[in-house]
Design an enzyme around this catalytic site. Structure first.
Site, short mmCIF file in Angstrom:
data_model
loop_
_atom_site.label_atom_id
_atom_site.label_comp_id
_atom_site.label_asym_id
_atom_site.label_seq_id
_atom_site.Cartn_x
_atom_site.Cartn_y
_atom_site.Cartn_z
N ASP A 121 46.36 28.72 47.68
CA ASP A 121 45.91 29.96 46.52
C ASP A 121 46.81 31.14 47.22
O ASP A 121 47.05 31.96 46.34
CB ASP A 121 44.32 30.18 46.35
CG ASP A 121 43.78 29.38 45.47
OD1 ASP A 121 44.32 29.10 44.51
OD2 ASP A 121 42.51 29.17 45.75
N CYS A 129 38.40 18.44 44.11
CA CYS A 129 37.84 19.40 43.23
C CYS A 129 37.28 19.29 41.96
O CYS A 129 36.81 20.31 41.49
CB CYS A 129 39.41 20.02 42.89
SG CYS A 129 39.96 21.09 43.98
N ASP A 154 38.19 27.95 49.80
CA ASP A 154 38.15 27.06 49.05
C ASP A 154 37.36 25.91 49.95
O ASP A 154 38.07 25.64 50.94
CB ASP A 154 39.48 26.68 48.59
CG ASP A 154 39.43 25.90 46.97
OD1 ASP A 154 38.53 25.35 46.64
OD2 ASP A 154 40.30 26.23 46.32
N GLY A 207 35.33 29.66 62.60
CA GLY A 207 34.90 29.15 61.61
C GLY A 207 33.55 28.79 61.50
O GLY A 207 32.74 29.68 62.52
N HIS A 208 32.67 28.36 60.66
CA HIS A 208 31.41 28.12 60.29
C HIS A 208 31.03 26.77 60.20
O HIS A 208 31.64 26.05 59.44
CB HIS A 208 31.03 29.10 59.27
CG HIS A 208 29.47 29.04 59.25
ND1 HIS A 208 28.58 29.33 60.29
CD2 HIS A 208 28.63 28.55 58.23
CE1 HIS A 208 27.32 29.41 59.73
NE2 HIS A 208 27.42 29.02 58.44
N ASP A 264 48.17 28.02 40.93
CA ASP A 264 48.15 26.67 41.34
C ASP A 264 47.28 25.80 40.50
O ASP A 264 46.32 26.23 39.91
CB ASP A 264 47.81 26.50 42.83
CG ASP A 264 46.52 26.98 43.22
OD1 ASP A 264 45.93 27.81 42.48
OD2 ASP A 264 46.07 26.55 44.19
N LYS A 313 33.83 21.32 41.99
CA LYS A 313 33.68 22.74 41.37
C LYS A 313 32.85 23.05 40.29
O LYS A 313 32.85 22.07 39.46
CB LYS A 313 35.29 22.95 41.07
CG LYS A 313 35.90 24.12 41.64
CD LYS A 313 37.32 24.41 41.35
CE LYS A 313 37.59 25.85 41.30
NZ LYS A 313 39.18 25.67 41.49
N ASP A 366 42.44 35.35 39.16
CA ASP A 366 43.56 34.85 39.89
C ASP A 366 43.05 33.75 40.84
O ASP A 366 42.00 33.68 41.18
CB ASP A 366 44.13 36.06 40.20
CG ASP A 366 45.69 35.84 39.92
OD1 ASP A 366 46.32 34.65 40.43
OD2 ASP A 366 46.62 36.66 39.63
N ASP A 367 44.34 33.52 41.67
CA ASP A 367 44.13 32.53 42.71
C ASP A 367 43.55 33.23 44.03
O ASP A 367 42.70 32.40 44.88
CB ASP A 367 45.56 31.91 42.97
CG ASP A 367 45.92 31.11 41.91
OD1 ASP A 367 45.46 30.06 41.51
OD2 ASP A 367 47.07 31.80 41.39
CO CO Z 1 44.14 28.84 42.60
CO CO Z 2 40.73 27.87 44.60
#
Ligand code: CO
Ligand code: CO
Length: 397
Positions: free
Chosen positions: A137, A64, A114, A185-186, A273, A67, A96-97
């Protein structure tokens, strides 16, 4: 076996153009051809790719920490038009998530996506971590995840197909545990491995646990320890111990499912989260959206072993600095908190725990029930003290 006829035909085209046809930035014949006698344009591969790799060797920002910062993200989003559709119950402006879209009075869609770079070395484990992180999330909103689409960026010319399928398999298995099916999916060729899911779930529109519902009288509960970013960074420096790495792996593959079910059952006021923006980054969103001032008790925040030790040795990643740059304007840090604890509160988490606000009289029962279900490090880390525009005060008792 090399198909020489095919190679001759395709290379003929490349040589006429003066460029490699799969990478126009290179001349033909390209260095790979000259050194290894492999023509990627003709569909040839480096001999089966590399089988045995440590995934994190291939990334600059692990997990993460890859990000984009809250500051940059807000600047970009501010340039976009506002969405005003009454069916959108939670949109991007709520920070928000996950987004929530009403289908009927009884049911709404809850969606999130994500993806990130590896912060563990084992491909199967990385797949599991990415899945647990993506689905988190949905759990943070109190939703039930149903379906997922995988998204993968992979250097298929360098690494073997095996590695890619282990990553995907890890993700699918973890989502199965969440009761979620992967229905598509991709994939895209990429220099750096990136993986994650777009997840769709359902939620009762009356039971959405947003990040904006915290009020005075609530306590704050965190369900997993902090420090996955610090420990991943220590690994990149070759300084992390085996036990610590195992401890964060176990935590990162853990779903937030049970914690989510319990918090909805017990009537949580707000939740999010803890992921890339760190505890204080995500708590900032909760405080601002809820319009409250919160207190955090520094010594009550659960941490992985050795995190403070690594921070004390100066292993402070750039991601901590970026998170601090944004969120510290909302935070008042008591002088006696200490630099190491301050830094870990901004540490980007991969597949971190839920941060839940719940009325104080239910706090202890919630913690006890979490512990009964094996979420042993869940702790009360603070409380909401008053209404405001959104402030955080970090104290030592
Ligand atoms: Co989140
Ligand atoms: Co996220």
């Amino acid at each position: 076996m090399i198909d020489l006829k095919k190679r001759k035909k395709i290379m003929g085209r490349s040589i006429k153009l003066g460029h490699c046809i799969c990478n126009p930035k290179q001349n033909c014949p390209c260095p790979l051809f000259k050194e290894k006698n492999v023509c990627l344009c003709a569909g040839e591969r480096l001999k089966d790719g590399i089988e045995d790799v440590s995934l994190t060797e291939f990334v600059e920002n692990a997990g993460c920490a890859s990000k984009i910062s809250q500051d940059d993200l807000k600047k970009v989003l501010a340039l976009l038009p506002e969405i005003s559709d009454p069916r959108v119950l939670v949109g991007t402006n709520a920070c928000d998530d996950a987004g929530v879209y009403r289908l009927t009075d009884k049911i709404a869609l809850v969606q999130t996506v994500d993806i990130f770079t590896p912060n563990v070395d084992d491909p199967y484990t990385f797949g599991q971590v990415a899945a647990a992180n993506s689905v988190s999330d949905i759990y943070a909103m109190g939703g039930t995840p149903l379906t997922a689409l995988s998204i993968i960026g992979f250097p298929i010319e360098k690494l073997s197909h095996q590695i890619m399928s282990h990553i995907l398999r890890g993700g699918m298995d973890k989502l199965k545990e969440a009761g979620t099916v992967v229905i598509g999916g991709h994939s895209i060729k990429d220099e750096e491995i990136k993986f994650g899911f777009a997840v769709t779930g359902v939620i009762d529109p009356k039971k959405i646990v947003s990040n904006g519902g915290a009020g005075p009288g609530d306590v704050l509960i965190l369900t997993k320890p902090l420090g996955t970013g610090v420990i991943s960074f220590a690994r990149q420096l070759g300084k992390a111990s085996k036990q610590t790495l195992e401890a964060i792996s176990r935590s990162m593959v853990e779903l937030n499912k049970t914690a989510s079910e319990l918090m909805t059952e017990m009537g949580a006021s707000a939740a999010t989260d803890v992921t890339g923006f760190g505890l204080l980054g995500h708590l900032t969103e909760m405080a601002v959206q809820s319009g409250v001032t919160v207190e955090v008790y520094a010594e009550s925040v659960p941490l992985f072993d050795q995190v403070l030790e690594y921070l004390g040795l100066g292993m402070i990643s750039g991601a901590i600095e970026r998170n601090k740059e944004y969120a510290s304007r909302y935070v008042e840090m008591s002088k006696n908190v200490g630099e190491e604890i301050e830094n870990v509160l901004y540490d980007p988490q991969t597949s971190g725990g839920l941060l839940v606000a719940i009325p104080e009289d239910k706090g202890t029962l919630f913690i006890n029930r979490l512990k009964q279900k094996g979420i042993r490090q869940a702790s009360i880390i603070g409380r909401v003290i008053s209404k405001s525009k959104g402030r955080i005060s970090v104290k030592k008792k």
